[in-house]
Write an enzyme that holds these catalytic residues in place. Sequence first.
Site, PDB file in Angstrom:
ATOM      1  N   ARG A 195      31.805  39.284  43.673  1.00  7.74           N
ATOM      2  CA  ARG A 195      33.224  39.494  43.882  1.00  7.74           C
ATOM      3  C   ARG A 195      33.506  40.124  45.230  1.00  7.74           C
ATOM      4  O   ARG A 195      34.656  40.368  45.568  1.00  7.74           O
ATOM      5  CB  ARG A 195      33.692  40.457  42.812  1.00  7.74           C
ATOM      6  CG  ARG A 195      34.795  39.973  41.964  1.00  7.74           C
ATOM      7  CD  ARG A 195      35.072  41.103  41.001  1.00  7.74           C
ATOM      8  NE  ARG A 195      36.275  40.861  40.305  1.00  7.74           N
ATOM      9  CZ  ARG A 195      36.342  40.292  39.107  1.00  7.74           C
ATOM     10  NH1 ARG A 195      35.262  39.896  38.489  1.00  7.74           N
ATOM     11  NH2 ARG A 195      37.503  40.137  38.541  1.00  7.74           N
ATOM     12  N   ARG A 205      43.897  42.840  26.579  1.00  5.51           N
ATOM     13  CA  ARG A 205      43.100  43.695  27.460  1.00  5.51           C
ATOM     14  C   ARG A 205      43.958  44.767  28.110  1.00  5.51           C
ATOM     15  O   ARG A 205      45.095  44.518  28.482  1.00  5.51           O
ATOM     16  CB  ARG A 205      42.417  42.837  28.535  1.00  5.51           C
ATOM     17  CG  ARG A 205      41.075  42.324  28.063  1.00  5.51           C
ATOM     18  CD  ARG A 205      40.484  41.285  28.973  1.00  5.51           C
ATOM     19  NE  ARG A 205      40.546  41.628  30.388  1.00  5.51           N
ATOM     20  CZ  ARG A 205      40.005  40.877  31.343  1.00  5.51           C
ATOM     21  NH1 ARG A 205      39.349  39.774  31.023  1.00  5.51           N
ATOM     22  NH2 ARG A 205      40.107  41.225  32.608  1.00  5.51           N
ATOM     23  N   ARG A 248      45.259  43.550  40.659  1.00  5.66           N
ATOM     24  CA  ARG A 248      44.029  42.756  40.624  1.00  5.66           C
ATOM     25  C   ARG A 248      44.153  41.544  41.541  1.00  5.66           C
ATOM     26  O   ARG A 248      43.179  41.155  42.193  1.00  5.66           O
ATOM     27  CB  ARG A 248      43.746  42.299  39.185  1.00  5.66           C
ATOM     28  CG  ARG A 248      43.218  43.433  38.314  1.00  5.66           C
ATOM     29  CD  ARG A 248      43.359  43.161  36.842  1.00  5.66           C
ATOM     30  NE  ARG A 248      42.605  41.994  36.398  1.00  5.66           N
ATOM     31  CZ  ARG A 248      42.825  41.370  35.244  1.00  5.66           C
ATOM     32  NH1 ARG A 248      43.775  41.792  34.440  1.00  5.66           N
ATOM     33  NH2 ARG A 248      42.104  40.334  34.910  1.00  5.66           N
ATOM     34  N   ARG A 291      47.412  36.316  27.148  1.00  4.01           N
ATOM     35  CA  ARG A 291      45.985  36.265  26.823  1.00  4.01           C
ATOM     36  C   ARG A 291      45.627  37.195  25.670  1.00  4.01           C
ATOM     37  O   ARG A 291      46.095  38.324  25.601  1.00  4.01           O
ATOM     38  CB  ARG A 291      45.138  36.636  28.032  1.00  4.01           C
ATOM     39  CG  ARG A 291      43.667  36.805  27.624  1.00  4.01           C
ATOM     40  CD  ARG A 291      42.726  36.747  28.752  1.00  4.01           C
ATOM     41  NE  ARG A 291      42.972  37.772  29.741  1.00  4.01           N
ATOM     42  CZ  ARG A 291      42.309  37.841  30.876  1.00  4.01           C
ATOM     43  NH1 ARG A 291      41.395  36.943  31.149  1.00  4.01           N
ATOM     44  NH2 ARG A 291      42.578  38.787  31.736  1.00  4.01           N
TER      45      ARG A 291
END
Length: 214
Positions: free
Chosen positions: A88, A160, A171, A127
């Site tokens: 990453r 989450r 993010r 999600r």
Amino acid sequence: MKIIMLGAPGAGKGTQAKQIADHYSIPHISTGDIFRANIKEGTELGKKAKEYMDKGALVPDELTCDLVMDRISQDDCKNGFVLDGFPRTIPQAEALEKALEAAGQKMDFAIDVDVPDDNIIGRMSGRRACLNCGATYHIISIPPKKEDICDVCGEALVQRDDDKEETVKNRLSVYHEQTQPLINFYQERDILRTVDGTRPMDEVFSAIQAILGA
Ligand code: AP5
Ligand code: MG
Ligand code: ZN
């Protein structure tokens, strides 16, 4: 076959990596899943990782690299593996390259699942994830058969902690700053392939199969 999944948060790296792992019978290694399992178990690593993850920041390379190098040196990775969420950063990519080189190996493909930022926020808010087996659902586009229950293992699904809108925005900016440069890194090594991640899940997987073969 050794594969890296690249892409923004919520692009569908995990969704596709799971299918690749099943289809080609190779382990799916998600650093995010490993950190979340550690948080759930309350380990030292989990406590440290949570501080960063809750803000949408990256966990430091020192905590991440050794973990992955150790994992890919295990026996079940002999025939390959699919990395999801690692590398990453450029230093992580260099560490991976060095470790593989030392063993006379290299990555075969880096697959960039391309999804524009505008699509990401909606995906994340819908999600639901299984912290037990890593399966991922979406309340509208990919719902579980029974509401809030994992199809695969029967555990309760959760939202989450880092899927709140503010954290997702963070993010995304971390992704553009620190992870997007990997697209060039792997392009230079001639193993970058791009798929359109806005297509339905099965079409994305077909595009990936066309790249990987068989
Ligand atoms: P991580 O768990 O890797 O999160 P991420 O990269 O932000 O990516 P996500 O898991 O959120 O998204 P995804 O691309 O896997 O998408 P998914 O398949 O779920 O990392 C979390 C945190 O851990 C990081 O922020 C960082 O703090 C830390 N971390 C992890 N690795 C690190 C590292 N190497 N170094 C440092 N820190 C690290 O899909 C998203 C949603 O869309 C789902 O609801 C899904 O059902 C749906 N969906 C998927 N495909 C489709 C489709 N084709 N059409 C419609 N909906 C779809
Ligand atoms: Mg994921
Ligand atoms: Zn499950």
